[in-house]
Design an enzyme around this catalytic site. Structure first.
Site: not given
Length: 156
Positions: A67-70, A115
């Site tokens: 789950i790549p996130h920013a 988020h």
């Protein structure tokens, strides 16, 4: 939070071409960019933000999932992309296994609670082994979108 609320249908890929972590992140960000979801051609800056987040600890959570996130100022709402790598990608996952299913989240910096809710929702969905298996077996953007929508309906 339901995945269908933030996953951008046009940013779904059933057949990732990249075979390394950075390439996968770039490919997924490019799909969101092509769909028009970043202000002022900020795609490269978004890639850097996600790679910086990956330096803290890998978002490869195990069982073939990442789950790549920013958080980034280039978006005015939470957006997501989903991608499947038929071959699997090394992602420095907690179990050291390759990743096959990825869900990327980019959210506005000023909405950290949104988020976190999205991360929790995605994590919950991706703990469902049948759902992950179905995503891995999907061969089209439409199949993946239908799986997401059906999973959202069954979870409510």
């Amino acid at each position: 939070m339901r995945m269908s609320e933030f996953v951008i249908r046009e940013a779904i890929s059933a057949d990732l071409k990249a075979n390394q972590k950075e390439g996968v992140i770039r490919e997924m960000v490019a799909s969101l960019s092509l769909a028009g979801y970043f202000k002022d051609n900020m795609a490269e800056d978004v890639v850097k933000a996600i790679l910086k987040r990956e330096l803290l600890s890998s978002t490869g959570i195990g069982d073939g999932v990442a789950i790549p996130h920013a958080k980034h100022p280039s978006v005015d709402r939470l957006v997501g992309a989903v991608a499947v790598s038929p071959e699997g990608v090394p992602f420095d996952s907690v179990d050291n296994d390759p990743v096959f299913v990825l869900v990327m989240l980019i959210s506005p910096q000023e909405r950290p609670s949104e988020h976190l809710r999205a991360l929790e929702g995605v994590s919950r969905c991706l703990k469902d082994k049948n759902f992950v298996r179905s995503l891995r077996e999907a061969t089209s953007q439409q199949q993946i979108w239908d799986l997401i929508c059906n999973h959202d309906r069954s979870a409510s």
